[in-house]
Design a protein around this motif. Structure first.
Motif, PDB file in Angstrom:
ATOM      1  N   LYS A  37       0.834  -1.209   0.000  1.00 42.21           N
ATOM      2  CA  LYS A  37       0.000   0.000   0.000  1.00 42.21           C
ATOM      3  C   LYS A  37       0.865   1.254   0.000  1.00 42.21           C
ATOM      4  O   LYS A  37       0.568   2.223  -0.701  1.00 42.21           O
ATOM      5  CB  LYS A  37      -0.954  -0.004   1.196  1.00 42.21           C
ATOM      6  CG  LYS A  37      -2.017  -1.089   1.094  1.00 42.21           C
ATOM      7  CD  LYS A  37      -3.119  -0.967   2.113  1.00 42.21           C
ATOM      8  CE  LYS A  37      -2.661  -1.060   3.529  1.00 42.21           C
ATOM      9  NZ  LYS A  37      -3.767  -1.110   4.486  1.00 42.21           N
ATOM     10  N   ARG A  38       1.968   1.246   0.767  1.00 40.40           N
ATOM     11  CA  ARG A  38       2.857   2.397   0.811  1.00 40.40           C
ATOM     12  C   ARG A  38       3.539   2.618  -0.542  1.00 40.40           C
ATOM     13  O   ARG A  38       3.634   3.743  -1.017  1.00 40.40           O
ATOM     14  CB  ARG A  38       3.927   2.212   1.894  1.00 40.40           C
ATOM     15  CG  ARG A  38       4.854   3.412   2.051  1.00 40.40           C
ATOM     16  CD  ARG A  38       6.047   3.111   2.931  1.00 40.40           C
ATOM     17  NE  ARG A  38       6.821   1.952   2.518  1.00 40.40           N
ATOM     18  CZ  ARG A  38       7.679   1.928   1.487  1.00 40.40           C
ATOM     19  NH1 ARG A  38       7.846   2.994   0.749  1.00 40.40           N
ATOM     20  NH2 ARG A  38       8.353   0.836   1.203  1.00 40.40           N
ATOM     21  N   TRP A  41       1.097   4.086  -3.000  1.00 39.89           N
ATOM     22  CA  TRP A  41       0.905   5.503  -2.707  1.00 39.89           C
ATOM     23  C   TRP A  41       2.109   6.320  -3.191  1.00 39.89           C
ATOM     24  O   TRP A  41       1.949   7.374  -3.809  1.00 39.89           O
ATOM     25  CB  TRP A  41       0.676   5.737  -1.223  1.00 39.89           C
ATOM     26  CG  TRP A  41       0.717   7.186  -0.876  1.00 39.89           C
ATOM     27  CD1 TRP A  41       1.687   7.835  -0.175  1.00 39.89           C
ATOM     28  CD2 TRP A  41      -0.232   8.194  -1.264  1.00 39.89           C
ATOM     29  NE1 TRP A  41       1.398   9.175  -0.091  1.00 39.89           N
ATOM     30  CE2 TRP A  41       0.222   9.422  -0.762  1.00 39.89           C
ATOM     31  CE3 TRP A  41      -1.413   8.151  -1.995  1.00 39.89           C
ATOM     32  CZ2 TRP A  41      -0.467  10.613  -0.958  1.00 39.89           C
ATOM     33  CZ3 TRP A  41      -2.104   9.339  -2.185  1.00 39.89           C
ATOM     34  CH2 TRP A  41      -1.628  10.543  -1.669  1.00 39.89           C
ATOM     35  N   TYR A  44       1.933   6.719  -6.946  1.00 38.51           N
ATOM     36  CA  TYR A  44       0.914   7.705  -7.319  1.00 38.51           C
ATOM     37  C   TYR A  44       1.392   9.121  -6.992  1.00 38.51           C
ATOM     38  O   TYR A  44       1.314  10.028  -7.823  1.00 38.51           O
ATOM     39  CB  TYR A  44      -0.413   7.413  -6.615  1.00 38.51           C
ATOM     40  CG  TYR A  44      -1.423   8.506  -6.825  1.00 38.51           C
ATOM     41  CD1 TYR A  44      -2.030   8.670  -8.067  1.00 38.51           C
ATOM     42  CD2 TYR A  44      -1.739   9.404  -5.803  1.00 38.51           C
ATOM     43  CE1 TYR A  44      -2.930   9.697  -8.270  1.00 38.51           C
ATOM     44  CE2 TYR A  44      -2.642  10.421  -6.013  1.00 38.51           C
ATOM     45  CZ  TYR A  44      -3.242  10.564  -7.246  1.00 38.51           C
ATOM     46  OH  TYR A  44      -4.116  11.587  -7.462  1.00 38.51           O
ATOM     47  N   ARG A  45       1.902   9.316  -5.793  1.00 44.81           N
ATOM     48  CA  ARG A  45       2.354  10.628  -5.359  1.00 44.81           C
ATOM     49  C   ARG A  45       3.478  11.141  -6.266  1.00 44.81           C
ATOM     50  O   ARG A  45       3.500  12.308  -6.662  1.00 44.81           O
ATOM     51  CB  ARG A  45       2.829  10.558  -3.920  1.00 44.81           C
ATOM     52  CG  ARG A  45       3.213  11.888  -3.325  1.00 44.81           C
ATOM     53  CD  ARG A  45       3.599  11.740  -1.900  1.00 44.81           C
ATOM     54  NE  ARG A  45       4.758  10.831  -1.808  1.00 44.81           N
ATOM     55  CZ  ARG A  45       5.492  10.693  -0.750  1.00 44.81           C
ATOM     56  NH1 ARG A  45       5.201  11.338   0.364  1.00 44.81           N
ATOM     57  NH2 ARG A  45       6.511   9.871  -0.742  1.00 44.81           N
ATOM     58  N   TYR A  67      -5.336   4.472  -9.224  1.00 48.93           N
ATOM     59  CA  TYR A  67      -4.716   4.257  -7.915  1.00 48.93           C
ATOM     60  C   TYR A  67      -5.698   3.556  -6.973  1.00 48.93           C
ATOM     61  O   TYR A  67      -5.353   2.570  -6.325  1.00 48.93           O
ATOM     62  CB  TYR A  67      -4.256   5.588  -7.314  1.00 48.93           C
ATOM     63  CG  TYR A  67      -3.987   5.514  -5.831  1.00 48.93           C
ATOM     64  CD1 TYR A  67      -2.832   4.924  -5.341  1.00 48.93           C
ATOM     65  CD2 TYR A  67      -4.917   6.011  -4.921  1.00 48.93           C
ATOM     66  CE1 TYR A  67      -2.607   4.834  -3.973  1.00 48.93           C
ATOM     67  CE2 TYR A  67      -4.688   5.925  -3.558  1.00 48.93           C
ATOM     68  CZ  TYR A  67      -3.535   5.328  -3.084  1.00 48.93           C
ATOM     69  OH  TYR A  67      -3.321   5.235  -1.736  1.00 48.93           O
ATOM     70  N   LEU A  71      -5.292  -0.324  -5.659  1.00 48.52           N
ATOM     71  CA  LEU A  71      -5.261  -0.534  -4.209  1.00 48.52           C
ATOM     72  C   LEU A  71      -6.339  -1.531  -3.799  1.00 48.52           C
ATOM     73  O   LEU A  71      -6.079  -2.458  -3.011  1.00 48.52           O
ATOM     74  CB  LEU A  71      -5.447   0.789  -3.482  1.00 48.52           C
ATOM     75  CG  LEU A  71      -5.177   0.784  -1.993  1.00 48.52           C
ATOM     76  CD1 LEU A  71      -3.746   0.373  -1.687  1.00 48.52           C
ATOM     77  CD2 LEU A  71      -5.465   2.157  -1.411  1.00 48.52           C
TER      78      LEU A  71
END
Length: 92
Positions: A37-38, A41, A44-45, A67, A71
């Protein structure tokens, strides 16, 4: 297990199904669910940060939807792997 994406499978053999199940479980052994999950993220970030100046709002919306979908997909696969670990692959 190598799968030919050009071929249309009508049915997978029990060994192919087991290989797929083991492959999914192995993924979460190497990358625990919280780490996955990290990483998603961070990807995506990073995309937003590096493309914010030149992409259209629609592209940002599409990427946000992707995203969220990826997820949810990894959450579903993780849940399935937890089920497999309690049932089908319990003896491994």
């Amino acid at each position: 297990m190598e799968i030919n994406n050009d071929a249309v499978f009508e049915e997978l053999s029990p060994n192919q199904v087991r290989d797929l199940q083991l492959g999914m479980r192995h993924f979460f052994v190497n990358y625990p669910h919280e780490e996955v999950k990290r990483i998603i993220w961070d990807l995506y970030r990073g995309w937003v940060f590096n493309s914010a100046e030149y992409v259209q709002q629609e592209e940002i919306t599409d990427m946000l939807l992707f995203y969220e979908a990826i997820l949810e997909f990894t959450n579903d696969v993780h849940s399935y792997c937890q089920f497999l670990g309690r049932t089908v692959l319990k003896s491994d």
